[in-house]
Design an enzyme around this catalytic site. Structure first.
Site, PDB file in Angstrom:
ATOM      1  N   ILE A  16     -11.571 -66.625 123.676  1.00  0.00           N
ATOM      2  CA  ILE A  16     -10.260 -66.995 123.133  1.00  0.00           C
ATOM      3  C   ILE A  16      -9.881 -66.093 121.967  1.00  0.00           C
ATOM      4  CG2 ILE A  16      -8.887 -68.866 122.143  1.00  0.00           C
ATOM      5  CD1 ILE A  16     -10.780 -70.846 123.547  1.00  0.00           C
ATOM      6  N   ILE A  83     -20.856 -65.409 109.995  1.00  0.00           N
ATOM      7  CA  ILE A  83     -19.969 -66.222 109.148  1.00  0.00           C
ATOM      8  C   ILE A  83     -20.750 -67.135 108.208  1.00  0.00           C
ATOM      9  CG2 ILE A  83     -18.008 -66.137 110.741  1.00  0.00           C
ATOM     10  CD1 ILE A  83     -18.772 -69.041 111.579  1.00  0.00           C
ATOM     11  N   THR A 152     -11.715 -78.040 119.766  1.00  0.00           N
ATOM     12  CA  THR A 152     -11.771 -78.407 121.184  1.00  0.00           C
ATOM     13  C   THR A 152     -11.426 -79.879 121.402  1.00  0.00           C
ATOM     14  OG1 THR A 152     -13.327 -78.683 123.042  1.00  0.00           O
ATOM     15  CG2 THR A 152     -14.247 -78.830 120.844  1.00  0.00           C
ATOM     16  N   GLU A 154     -13.144 -81.698 123.226  1.00  0.00           N
ATOM     17  CA  GLU A 154     -14.417 -82.387 123.456  1.00  0.00           C
ATOM     18  C   GLU A 154     -14.830 -83.260 122.275  1.00  0.00           C
ATOM     19  OE1 GLU A 154     -17.554 -80.392 125.502  1.00  0.00           O
ATOM     20  OE2 GLU A 154     -16.223 -78.822 126.234  1.00  0.00           O
TER      21      GLU A 154
END
Length: 370
Positions: A16, A83, A152, A154
């Site tokens: 993405i 990160i 998400t 989810e």
């Protein structure tokens, strides 16, 4: 499109993230810094269209033992970094001077989270907290800055046969992956509520499209068709997902960045519900049309039912009305058009998936919990 912000995009060598980076660099006037650790699913070649060719692979390594920003084109730079590295993230903000960050970097495969949850907690939770701290420090001196967090559906858990996830659906994650993403969402909201950091959150349904790492259902089925391998379907294939073409998602993210209200959440979904078995059969039908098997048999004959994934959520479905009504977003693809484009892309671009398929991931089963 008149969009000229300086944007950090984390995880933009992934699926993405690379779609968003390509959109920003090809269709806007934005300047982009990609931050990516280049783990197994980070594929620099996904950014080849915007200037990151093969010659850059060695140049992206750190200088003097520390991550460094590399200028690829006048509007595109790359920082190979973790990160979770606070010093590197602070330096990225100070040197690049962003107007906004699109935070997509994450471990994202549910099956892998079952086999090894620790890395999901580290990257998705600790990494997000690290970025929030860097962003908070930057925002205090640059009050127009916005932190955009991409998550998400989810996190919401599972649905029955009816109903939709909305922005007010309570969180109920059931896998290590979704629990780690739910945690990151809560952290982002906490930094907004506690410190006032301007944040925007999106929760999306299942994405598909070009440059999708082959461990995920749709590219796995396409490549197994090409190899004549069994097409694995978990359980009875009755689990339902709402499918979203990745380029439509990228446009939604850009729209939220431009017009979304700080502190708000926007759900991004395509109203394209399909059972997993329907998805696999659709791909088989398209493959029969575009690349018929030499022996004349149908690809559907390769479908094989395998033991279900532990904790497999039954159904996800997003209600995107808030995004559509308040910001005016509309998807350009439905599942029929998007899936055919996707299959054709994989048939035309073996240069991208071939090295992955013969090396990092060749279709093996993950996430058995053993």
């Amino acid at each position: 499109m008149v969009f000229s912000k300086r944007c950090i995009v984390t995880g933009a060598a992934g699926f993405i993230g690379s779609a968003l980076a390509r959109l920003l660099l090809k269709e806007t006037e934005a300047t982009v810094l990609v931050v990516d650790k280049l783990t197994y699913a980070g594929v620099p070649e996904s950014l080849k269209e915007v200037g990151l060719d093969d010659s850059w692979s060695e140049k992206l390594e750190s200088e003097n033992g520390r991550p460094s920003i590399h200028s690829i084109t006048p509007r595109f730079s790359f920082l190979k970094a973790d990160i979770c590295d606070q010093e590197a993230m602070d330096k990225a903000f100070e040197e690049f001077k962003p107007d906004t960050i699109f935070h997509l970097a994450a471990e994202s495969h549910v099956d892998r989270s079952i086999d090894g949850p620790g890395e999901f907690i580290r990257t998705n939770v600790v990494g997000t907290a690290t970025l929030l701290q860097a962003a908070l420090k930057w925002w205090k001196a640059h009050p127009d800055f916005v932190f955009q967090h991409i998550s998400t559906d989810e996190v919401y858990g599972t649905l029955g046969e009816t109903g939709y996830f909305t922005e007010k659906t309570p969180y109920s994650p059931h896998s290590p992956y979704s629990a780690s993403k739910a945690s990151s969402d809560h952290l982002v909201r906490a930094w907004h509520d506690t410190y006032g950091l301007p944040v925007k959150i999106t929760n999306c349904s299942n994405n598909y499209g070009p440059y999708h790492f082959p461990e995920k259902l749709i590219p796995l089925v396409i490549l197994n068709c090409l190899d004549g391998k069994p097409l694995p379907v978990y359980g009875k294939g009755a689990n339902v997902r709402d499918w979203l073409y990745v380029e439509d998602h990228a446009r939604a993210l850009l729209l939220v960045n431009e017009k979304g209200v700080p502190g708000e959440t926007y759900n991004v979904g395509g109203h394209n519900e399909r059972t997993n078995l329907e998805v696999v059969k659709t791909i088989c039908s398209i493959m029969d049309e575009l690349r018929p098997r030499a022996d004349g048999s149908k690809y559907e004959s390769l479908i094989t039912y395998v033991t279900d994934r532990p904790g497999h959520d039954l159904r996800y479905a997003i209600d995107p009305d808030k995004l559509m009504n308040e910001l005016g977003w509309r998807p350009r693809e439905n599942f029929a058009t998007g899936i055919k484009k996707t299959v054709q892309w994989y048939l035309d671009n073996e240069w991208w998936w071939g090295p992955i398929h013969s090396g990092r991931y060749s279709g093996q089963r993950l996430g058995t919990g053993k």
